[in-house]
Enzyme design. Structure first.
Site, mmCIF file in Angstrom:
data_model
loop_
_atom_site.group_PDB
_atom_site.id
_atom_site.type_symbol
_atom_site.label_atom_id
_atom_site.label_comp_id
_atom_site.label_asym_id
_atom_site.label_seq_id
_atom_site.Cartn_x
_atom_site.Cartn_y
_atom_site.Cartn_z
ATOM 1 N N THR A 83 0.689 -1.053 -0.006
ATOM 2 C CA THR A 83 0.072 -0.045 -0.143
ATOM 3 C C THR A 83 0.920 1.162 0.106
ATOM 4 O O THR A 83 0.780 2.248 -0.768
ATOM 5 C CB THR A 83 -0.837 -0.103 1.272
ATOM 6 O OG1 THR A 83 -1.898 -1.167 1.057
ATOM 7 C CG2 THR A 83 -1.853 1.094 1.168
ATOM 8 N N CYS A 84 2.153 1.322 0.791
ATOM 9 C CA CYS A 84 3.005 2.446 0.749
ATOM 10 C C CYS A 84 3.395 2.721 -0.568
ATOM 11 O O CYS A 84 3.585 3.745 -0.806
ATOM 12 C CB CYS A 84 3.782 1.993 1.906
ATOM 13 S SG CYS A 84 3.400 1.659 3.489
#
Length: 168
Positions: free
Chosen positions: A54-55
């Site tokens: 996600t990052c």
């Protein structure tokens, strides 16, 4: 836990520089949080780890895409903080092509993260103590806006949400 109105903790983050300039040597350089934030408006976002799905796919790219809009809204700098060392953050900066748009700051010993009270224990997942996912608007070293994600969520710390709050 840090809250709106609080001052950022007087800690040191680390930034990897590949080019010498303005007092920064090549390699890891210490960033005194209090000095770096003084007199500046900063869009700061923190996340559990460099190179994580996600990052890498959403969080950093969102801030990169909104860089010009943040600048137009009066933000001086965008900071990304993660409990990783400066070398990892430097490699991630190259991978994400952050250039001079997002400062990729390593909190290798988690001192900043612990001082904010925004820790996330991922020991059971083999990652140890990490940072919660959050965003904040910092004005002259003080927290003006704070958006903390629930564990495993990505709903309120994204660039669009913080940008709307900056413009409000």
């Amino acid at each position: 836990m840090i809250k709106v109105g609080d001052t950022l903790p007087p800690t040191t983050l680390m930034e990897y520089s590949e080019v010498e300039g303005e007092g920064c040597s090549i390699g890891p350089n210490a960033v005194d949080v209090a000095k770096a934030a003084a007199g500046r408006t900063i869009a700061l976002f923190a996340l559990p780890g460099a190179f994580t799905p996600t990052c890498s796919a959403k969080h950093v790219p969102g801030y990169l895409a909104q860089f010009d809009a943040f600048k137009a809204a009066g933000v001086d700098e965008i900071w990304c903080v993660s409990v990783n060392d400066a070398f990892v953050m430097g490699a991630w900066a190259r991978d994400q092509k952050t250039g001079n748009k997002v400062r990729m700051l390593g909190d290798g010993d988690a001192a900043f993260t612990k001082a904010t009270g925004l820790t996330l224990d991922l020991t059971g997942k083999g990652m140890g103590l990490r940072s919660c996912r959050y965003s904040m608007l910092v004005k002259d070293g003080k927290v003006a806006v704070l958006n903390i994600e629930a564990p495993g969520k990505f709903e309120v710390s994204d660039a669009a949400t913080l940008l709307a709050q900056v413009k409000a």
